[in-house]
Scaffold this motif. Structure first.
Motif, PDB file in Angstrom:
ATOM      1  N   PRO A 211      -0.040  -7.126   5.732  1.00 35.34           N
ATOM      2  CA  PRO A 211       1.000  -6.515   4.891  1.00 35.34           C
ATOM      3  C   PRO A 211       2.417  -6.928   5.273  1.00 35.34           C
ATOM      4  CG  PRO A 211      -0.558  -4.858   5.662  1.00 35.34           C
ATOM      5  CD  PRO A 211      -0.877  -6.128   6.379  1.00 35.34           C
TER       6      PRO A 211
ATOM      7  N   ARG B 131       5.062  -6.176   2.579  1.00 38.62           N
ATOM      8  CA  ARG B 131       4.649  -4.823   2.200  1.00 38.62           C
ATOM      9  C   ARG B 131       4.292  -4.025   3.460  1.00 38.62           C
ATOM     10  NH1 ARG B 131       6.136  -6.665  -1.915  1.00 38.62           N
ATOM     11  NH2 ARG B 131       5.427  -6.348  -4.020  1.00 38.62           N
TER      12      ARG B 131
ATOM     13  N   THR C 235       3.610   1.837   4.369  1.00 41.62           N
ATOM     14  CA  THR C 235       2.469   2.521   3.761  1.00 41.62           C
ATOM     15  C   THR C 235       2.865   3.963   3.475  1.00 41.62           C
ATOM     16  OG1 THR C 235       0.916   1.145   4.997  1.00 41.62           O
ATOM     17  CG2 THR C 235       0.057   3.198   4.075  1.00 41.62           C
TER      18      THR C 235
ATOM     19  N   ASP D 232       0.806  -1.535  -6.806  1.00 40.33           N
ATOM     20  CA  ASP D 232       1.098  -1.204  -5.414  1.00 40.33           C
ATOM     21  C   ASP D 232       0.158  -0.155  -4.832  1.00 40.33           C
ATOM     22  OD1 ASP D 232       3.726  -2.773  -5.257  1.00 40.33           O
ATOM     23  OD2 ASP D 232       4.002  -1.496  -7.016  1.00 40.33           O
TER      24      ASP D 232
ATOM     25  N   LEU E   8      -3.204   0.776  -3.404  1.00 36.62           N
ATOM     26  CA  LEU E   8      -4.376   0.111  -2.827  1.00 36.62           C
ATOM     27  C   LEU E   8      -5.630   0.966  -2.923  1.00 36.62           C
ATOM     28  CD1 LEU E   8      -3.028  -1.501   0.472  1.00 36.62           C
ATOM     29  CD2 LEU E   8      -3.118  -2.455  -1.837  1.00 36.62           C
ATOM     30  N   GLU E   9      -5.462   2.274  -2.855  1.00 37.04           N
ATOM     31  CA  GLU E   9      -6.608   3.180  -2.881  1.00 37.04           C
ATOM     32  C   GLU E   9      -6.239   4.429  -3.666  1.00 37.04           C
ATOM     33  OE1 GLU E   9      -8.084   4.127   1.043  1.00 37.04           O
ATOM     34  OE2 GLU E   9      -7.785   2.062   1.727  1.00 37.04           O
TER      35      GLU E   9
ATOM     36  N   LYS F 287      -3.044   5.615  -1.645  1.00 35.92           N
ATOM     37  CA  LYS F 287      -2.460   4.806  -0.574  1.00 35.92           C
ATOM     38  C   LYS F 287      -1.639   3.728  -1.272  1.00 35.92           C
ATOM     39  CE  LYS F 287      -3.599   1.835   3.338  1.00 35.92           C
ATOM     40  NZ  LYS F 287      -4.715   1.250   4.119  1.00 35.92           N
TER      41      LYS F 287
END
Length: 152
Positions: free
Chosen positions: A58, A63, A66, A93, A95-96, A109
């Motif tokens: 990341p 990026r 988090t 953006d 991720l989860e 996330k």
């Protein structure tokens, strides 16, 4: 699917080194190359091995931030959940996204360049998600531990 000790050894190695050659993998788990190849193919066909991916750093992808975002929706009707899930899946953006039991309905996330970039993501995407009545964001200060490997 029943996994024996050899399958588990294969999976442990592949989770950490997905690009390992069949020859090296067979050596690491004490199998002939042909038997190793057959077992891996069987695990893939059974869906135990779902995919092979490259995990990106990341920080090198700009990026490093988090953010975990708790989302509360206006209701639990199927239409509300489906509309939210369809929309959040389009946010680049995120991720989860996890449907939760507890105080929040979903946990996201999100990765960002920094707090200003997260503010942009929040303004441009998150505030426009359907059915959202409450959002709470928590910035991760440091990742202490992270793995993609499941216990086998």
């Amino acid at each position: 699917m029943d996994l024996d000790d050899t399958d588990r050894r294969l999976l442990r190695v592949l989770q950490k080194q997905g690009r390992i050659s069949n020859a090296e993998l067979s050596e690491r788990v004490n199998l002939s190359p042909s038997a190793c190849h057959r077992r891996v193919a069987r695990l893939e066909r059974a869906g135990v091995i779902r995919d092979y991916v490259a995990l990106l750093d990341p920080r090198k992808m700009a990026r490093p931030t988090t953010v975990f975002v708790e989302i509360t929706l206006s209701g639990q009707a199927d239409e509300v959940l489906e509309a939210f899930e369809k929309a959040v899946a389009r946010v680049p953006d995120v991720l989860e996204c996890h449907l939760m039991a507890g105080t929040a309905d979903y946990l996201l996330k999100v990765v960002a360049e920094d707090s200003e970039d997260f503010a942009r993501i929040h303004r441009q995407y998150l505030t426009r998600l359907p059915g959202v009545t409450r959002m709470q964001s928590s910035f991760a200060l440091r990742t202490v531990f992270k793995t993609t490997a499941l216990p086998v």
